[in-house]
Design a protein around this motif. Structure first.
Motif, PDB file in Angstrom:
ATOM      1  N   THR A   1       0.841  -1.206   0.000  1.00  0.00           N
ATOM      2  CA  THR A   1       0.000   0.000   0.000  1.00  0.00           C
ATOM      3  C   THR A   1       0.875   1.255   0.000  1.00  0.00           C
ATOM      4  O   THR A   1       0.599   2.227  -0.720  1.00  0.00           O
ATOM      5  CB  THR A   1      -0.914   0.024   1.243  1.00  0.00           C
ATOM      6  OG1 THR A   1      -1.728  -1.154   1.243  1.00  0.00           O
ATOM      7  CG2 THR A   1      -1.808   1.252   1.245  1.00  0.00           C
ATOM      8  N   HIS A   2       1.950   1.221   0.783  1.00  0.00           N
ATOM      9  CA  HIS A   2       2.856   2.370   0.861  1.00  0.00           C
ATOM     10  C   HIS A   2       3.534   2.618  -0.488  1.00  0.00           C
ATOM     11  O   HIS A   2       3.786   3.781  -0.858  1.00  0.00           O
ATOM     12  CB  HIS A   2       3.911   2.132   1.943  1.00  0.00           C
ATOM     13  CG  HIS A   2       4.683   3.375   2.293  1.00  0.00           C
ATOM     14  ND1 HIS A   2       4.121   4.448   2.929  1.00  0.00           N
ATOM     15  CD2 HIS A   2       5.988   3.712   2.062  1.00  0.00           C
ATOM     16  CE1 HIS A   2       5.032   5.397   3.082  1.00  0.00           C
ATOM     17  NE2 HIS A   2       6.171   4.964   2.572  1.00  0.00           N
ATOM     18  N   TYR A   3       3.813   1.563  -1.214  1.00  0.00           N
ATOM     19  CA  TYR A   3       4.391   1.697  -2.557  1.00  0.00           C
ATOM     20  C   TYR A   3       3.467   2.531  -3.441  1.00  0.00           C
ATOM     21  O   TYR A   3       3.909   3.481  -4.103  1.00  0.00           O
ATOM     22  CB  TYR A   3       4.615   0.312  -3.179  1.00  0.00           C
ATOM     23  CG  TYR A   3       4.903   0.344  -4.665  1.00  0.00           C
ATOM     24  CD1 TYR A   3       6.201   0.488  -5.135  1.00  0.00           C
ATOM     25  CD2 TYR A   3       3.870   0.256  -5.598  1.00  0.00           C
ATOM     26  CE1 TYR A   3       6.469   0.543  -6.508  1.00  0.00           C
ATOM     27  CE2 TYR A   3       4.116   0.306  -6.957  1.00  0.00           C
ATOM     28  CZ  TYR A   3       5.415   0.446  -7.415  1.00  0.00           C
ATOM     29  OH  TYR A   3       5.668   0.511  -8.763  1.00  0.00           O
ATOM     30  N   TRP A   4       2.169   2.170  -3.442  1.00  0.00           N
ATOM     31  CA  TRP A   4       1.216   2.883  -4.311  1.00  0.00           C
ATOM     32  C   TRP A   4       0.990   4.307  -3.833  1.00  0.00           C
ATOM     33  O   TRP A   4       0.863   5.230  -4.651  1.00  0.00           O
ATOM     34  CB  TRP A   4      -0.096   2.111  -4.391  1.00  0.00           C
ATOM     35  CG  TRP A   4       0.064   0.816  -5.118  1.00  0.00           C
ATOM     36  CD1 TRP A   4       0.057  -0.448  -4.586  1.00  0.00           C
ATOM     37  CD2 TRP A   4       0.310   0.647  -6.518  1.00  0.00           C
ATOM     38  NE1 TRP A   4       0.272  -1.379  -5.567  1.00  0.00           N
ATOM     39  CE2 TRP A   4       0.435  -0.739  -6.762  1.00  0.00           C
ATOM     40  CE3 TRP A   4       0.440   1.535  -7.582  1.00  0.00           C
ATOM     41  CZ2 TRP A   4       0.668  -1.247  -8.035  1.00  0.00           C
ATOM     42  CZ3 TRP A   4       0.675   1.030  -8.855  1.00  0.00           C
ATOM     43  CH2 TRP A   4       0.796  -0.349  -9.074  1.00  0.00           C
ATOM     44  N   GLN A   5       0.961   4.510  -2.539  1.00  0.00           N
ATOM     45  CA  GLN A   5       0.808   5.869  -2.010  1.00  0.00           C
ATOM     46  C   GLN A   5       1.976   6.744  -2.462  1.00  0.00           C
ATOM     47  O   GLN A   5       1.783   7.895  -2.880  1.00  0.00           O
ATOM     48  CB  GLN A   5       0.734   5.833  -0.476  1.00  0.00           C
ATOM     49  CG  GLN A   5      -0.571   5.253   0.050  1.00  0.00           C
ATOM     50  CD  GLN A   5      -0.544   5.010   1.553  1.00  0.00           C
ATOM     51  OE1 GLN A   5       0.527   4.808   2.143  1.00  0.00           O
ATOM     52  NE2 GLN A   5      -1.710   5.013   2.177  1.00  0.00           N
ATOM     53  N   THR A   6       3.183   6.187  -2.396  1.00  0.00           N
ATOM     54  CA  THR A   6       4.374   6.941  -2.813  1.00  0.00           C
ATOM     55  C   THR A   6       4.367   7.183  -4.316  1.00  0.00           C
ATOM     56  O   THR A   6       4.685   8.299  -4.777  1.00  0.00           O
ATOM     57  CB  THR A   6       5.664   6.187  -2.416  1.00  0.00           C
ATOM     58  OG1 THR A   6       5.640   5.915  -1.021  1.00  0.00           O
ATOM     59  CG2 THR A   6       6.897   7.002  -2.765  1.00  0.00           C
ATOM     60  N   LEU A   7       3.999   6.167  -5.089  1.00  0.00           N
ATOM     61  CA  LEU A   7       4.002   6.305  -6.551  1.00  0.00           C
ATOM     62  C   LEU A   7       3.047   7.414  -6.993  1.00  0.00           C
ATOM     63  O   LEU A   7       3.418   8.273  -7.804  1.00  0.00           O
ATOM     64  CB  LEU A   7       3.609   4.975  -7.204  1.00  0.00           C
ATOM     65  CG  LEU A   7       3.665   4.971  -8.741  1.00  0.00           C
ATOM     66  CD1 LEU A   7       5.112   5.058  -9.226  1.00  0.00           C
ATOM     67  CD2 LEU A   7       3.001   3.725  -9.323  1.00  0.00           C
ATOM     68  N   PHE A   8       1.834   7.413  -6.466  1.00  0.00           N
ATOM     69  CA  PHE A   8       0.867   8.440  -6.855  1.00  0.00           C
ATOM     70  C   PHE A   8       1.294   9.816  -6.354  1.00  0.00           C
ATOM     71  O   PHE A   8       1.048  10.826  -7.030  1.00  0.00           O
ATOM     72  CB  PHE A   8      -0.534   8.079  -6.347  1.00  0.00           C
ATOM     73  CG  PHE A   8      -1.269   7.138  -7.252  1.00  0.00           C
ATOM     74  CD1 PHE A   8      -1.805   7.591  -8.448  1.00  0.00           C
ATOM     75  CD2 PHE A   8      -1.419   5.800  -6.923  1.00  0.00           C
ATOM     76  CE1 PHE A   8      -2.479   6.731  -9.301  1.00  0.00           C
ATOM     77  CE2 PHE A   8      -2.085   4.930  -7.769  1.00  0.00           C
ATOM     78  CZ  PHE A   8      -2.621   5.393  -8.964  1.00  0.00           C
ATOM     79  N   GLN A   9       1.939   9.861  -5.216  1.00  0.00           N
ATOM     80  CA  GLN A   9       2.444  11.131  -4.705  1.00  0.00           C
ATOM     81  C   GLN A   9       3.524  11.675  -5.641  1.00  0.00           C
ATOM     82  O   GLN A   9       3.564  12.874  -5.939  1.00  0.00           O
ATOM     83  CB  GLN A   9       3.027  10.925  -3.302  1.00  0.00           C
ATOM     84  CG  GLN A   9       3.454  12.212  -2.601  1.00  0.00           C
ATOM     85  CD  GLN A   9       2.301  13.145  -2.286  1.00  0.00           C
ATOM     86  OE1 GLN A   9       1.227  12.697  -1.943  1.00  0.00           O
ATOM     87  NE2 GLN A   9       2.524  14.433  -2.418  1.00  0.00           N
TER      88      GLN A   9
END
Length: 260
Positions: A242-250
């Motif tokens: 989940t943190h991966y996707w949060q960082t990617l979209f950020q």
């Protein structure tokens, strides 16, 4: 006296400029809020998500119903559904748009206004009822082909970028465990090698954002609707993914990600 007058004139002029700016800002906000809503729903059709499980099916049905109710309110509001699997960007399964239109009420009296509002509400609810039946049918549609072996979530980004070009208010929903799983030297396979901690998740997301920055996604509202029960272990529901996707979209658009 002259100096005092000039000062008062300057202050009055400055105040008028500030008021005009505030008014312009409010007007811009108003225009932005009048933009149609463009909803993208990505339904995971790979082996790792089983929509036949009671918890998953009930949760997904409720969220889809809420999306239909909250996002499809005005003429021009649009909803598209894509299946997440090996060929996500080419897997559009559904595309609908609100056609109902409210009659002009400028010269209408109170009775006529009520009749116009009622007729519009009935027409809109009829449309939304049809759309929702189609949407829930797509939720339950099975994918038994070989494409269910790969999960290409990256391929959703060009779809979002295209929606961003429309100038609409884009809202994106992933009904998925978000386990990116694509073979290849420059791809991620979180089934085989998930990030072991948030630091690794951030490092990989920032590296991947460089490969994906060609997709101008704007600032959509992004929501992940996970299939995991609240009691799921961290091994099953990996928070680092989940943190991966949060960082990617950020990294791609300064976009926050909500998880349901």
């Amino acid at each position: 006296m002259r100096t005092s007058f000039q000062f008062k004139y300057f202050m009055a002029s400055a105040m008028m400029v500030m008021l005009a700016a505030c008014g312009g800002e409010k007007e811009a906000t108003k225009v932005a809020s009048d933009a149609p809503v463009y909803t993208l729903v990505f339904l995971d059709k790979t082996q790792s998500v089983n929509v036949n499980k009671n918890y998953v099916n009930e949760k997904y049905r409720q969220v889809l119903t809420d999306i239909m109710e909250n996002n499809m309110k005005n003429k021009g509001d649009k909803l598209e559904v894509y299946f997440i699997h090996e060929n996500t960007s080419k897997a559009r399964a559904m595309s609908v748009m609100v056609r109902s239109e409210k009659d002009n009420m400028e010269a209408a009296n109170a009775t006529d206004r009520e009749a116009i509002e009622t007729a519009y509400a009935m027409s809109l609810q009829k449309e939304k009822g049809i759309f929702l039946r189609q949407l829930l049918a797509k939720l339950n549609q099975q994918n038994t082909g070989a494409s269910n072996l790969s999960t290409d979530i990256w391929a959703s980004l060009p779809v979002i970028a295209k929606a961003n070009e429309s100038g609409a208010d884009v809202k994106v929903y992933y009904f998925s465990d978000m386990i990116e799983s694509v073979k290849g030297a420059d791809r991620r396979d979180f089934h085989v090698k998930p990030p072991k901690d948030d630091a690794q998740a951030e490092e990989e997301a920032k590296a991947d954002s460089k490969k994906l920055e060609q997709y101008v996604i704007g600032s959509p509202q992004v929501t992940i609707v996970s299939p995991f029960e609240p009691t799921a272990s961290s091994k099953e529901n990996n928070p680092h993914v989940t943190h991966y996707w949060q960082t990617l979209f950020q990294e791609l658009g300064g976009v926050g990600v909500e998880e349901l």
